[in-house]
Design a protein around this motif. Structure first.
Motif, mmCIF file in Angstrom:
data_model
loop_
_atom_site.group_PDB
_atom_site.id
_atom_site.type_symbol
_atom_site.label_atom_id
_atom_site.label_comp_id
_atom_site.label_asym_id
_atom_site.label_seq_id
_atom_site.Cartn_x
_atom_site.Cartn_y
_atom_site.Cartn_z
ATOM 1 N N ALA A 5 3.638 12.398 9.482
ATOM 2 C CA ALA A 5 3.305 11.430 8.438
ATOM 3 C C ALA A 5 4.579 10.741 7.948
ATOM 4 C CB ALA A 5 2.613 12.126 7.276
ATOM 5 N N VAL A 6 4.437 9.481 7.562
ATOM 6 C CA VAL A 6 5.530 8.748 6.906
ATOM 7 C C VAL A 6 4.965 8.060 5.672
ATOM 8 C CG1 VAL A 6 6.893 8.367 9.002
ATOM 9 C CG2 VAL A 6 5.141 6.705 8.353
ATOM 10 N N ASP A 7 5.842 7.771 4.716
ATOM 11 C CA ASP A 7 5.416 7.115 3.485
ATOM 12 C C ASP A 7 5.053 5.661 3.747
ATOM 13 O OD1 ASP A 7 5.886 9.431 2.028
ATOM 14 O OD2 ASP A 7 7.955 8.858 1.567
ATOM 15 N N ILE A 8 4.101 5.169 2.976
ATOM 16 C CA ILE A 8 3.760 3.749 2.979
ATOM 17 C C ILE A 8 4.129 3.194 1.612
ATOM 18 C CG2 ILE A 8 1.911 2.045 3.200
ATOM 19 C CD1 ILE A 8 0.468 3.973 5.028
ATOM 20 N N LEU A 9 5.055 2.249 1.583
ATOM 21 C CA LEU A 9 5.573 1.716 0.329
ATOM 22 C C LEU A 9 4.615 0.668 -0.244
ATOM 23 C CD1 LEU A 9 9.349 1.396 1.312
ATOM 24 C CD2 LEU A 9 8.122 3.359 0.336
ATOM 25 N N PRO A 10 4.778 0.334 -1.529
ATOM 26 C CA PRO A 10 3.834 -0.583 -2.180
ATOM 27 C C PRO A 10 3.719 -1.959 -1.518
ATOM 28 C CG PRO A 10 5.083 0.598 -3.841
ATOM 29 C CD PRO A 10 5.707 0.946 -2.512
#
Length: 255
Positions: free
Chosen positions: A210-215
């Motif tokens: 998983a990786v972060d999804i930014l705004p």
């Protein structure tokens, strides 16, 4: 992420020696990477038909003759040793992960090399679009979806997708760039809402990291060559061998 491997043969030799066991994202930029599916000859025609009916998920790079280990797309290479990781499925169940499959080889094995989205990543990054899993040295996130593949013979099951967070302003550009690579799944299957694909939680991929999804980013989904692994499980295939997710065979074909 930086990699010491700038040529396909570097990656293959390091994989053969066992010194490289990591995902191949970012390796040998500019060369076609391939997912792999090996089935006994008795199931090979059905799987060839499956690939023809599902070209977005399974764009064929090469099909080897029964028992053949050296592909035309990488002279001198060995399919049984030159990937960073392999998975073995028996009766539709994941049985083991191995660093090579030389001891398991059968004379009736038919190898299918299937295009991989890693092949377009260097072009995407050259276009000024960062890819977080590459920057963080992670495997790409992959998810089973509610989109059924078109069946062929015993082969049936769900489409698997890979996901990359892309800034909203860059989505049109990434669609255009990836569309230049039909052997690497081409344009995305879906942009935005993961629930439309039956994906409930992006933080828990079925394969990969998983990786972060930014705004200011949206998830972009491409058809994925891990689809045959999900199909092998759904079909209860007696025996097949695949690449370990994210650990590709790198060809000598420039893409």
């Amino acid at each position: 992420m930086t990699t010491p491997f700038t040529t396909p043969s570097d990656v293959r030799q390091a994989s053969r020696s066992g010194s490289f066991v990591q995902p191949t994202a970012g390796c040998a930029p500019g060369f076609i990477q391939a997912n792999m599916m090996i089935v006994p000859q008795a199931q090979a025609f059905d799987f060839l038909l499956f690939c023809q009916r599902n070209p977005k998920s399974c764009p064929l790079v090469e099909v080897l003759a029964p028992g053949q280990q050296e592909p035309a797309c990488a002279p001198g290479a060995n399919i049984a040793t030159d990937l960073p990781g392999y998975r073995v499925y028996r009766d539709g169940v994941f049985a083991e992960e191995r660093s090579d499959i030389a001891a398991l080889w059968q004379d009736d094995f038919v190898t299918f090399l299937i295009g991989c989205s890693f092949s377009f990543e260097s072009a995407v990054m050259q276009a000024g679009i960062p890819l977080r899993h590459v920057d963080q040295g992670r495997n790409v996130a992959m998810y089973r979806t509610n989109l059924p593949c078109t069946p062929a013979g015993i082969f049936q099951g769900p489409t698997v997708v890979s996901m990359r967070p892309i800034k909203s302003r860059d989505v049109a550009k990434v669609v255009e760039v990836s569309g230049r690579f039909p052997l690497a799944h081409g344009t995305p299957l879906h942009v935005g809402n993961p629930q439309a694909l039956g994906i409930q939680d992006l933080a828990h991929p079925d394969y990969g990291d998983a990786v972060d999804i930014l705004p200011d980013e949206v998830p972009v989904f491409w058809a994925c060559g891990v689809t045959p692994q999900a199909v092998a499980q759904a079909s209860g295939l007696p025996l097949c061998i695949t690449h370990a997710p994210g650990k590709m065979f790198i060809t000598d074909i420039q893409g």
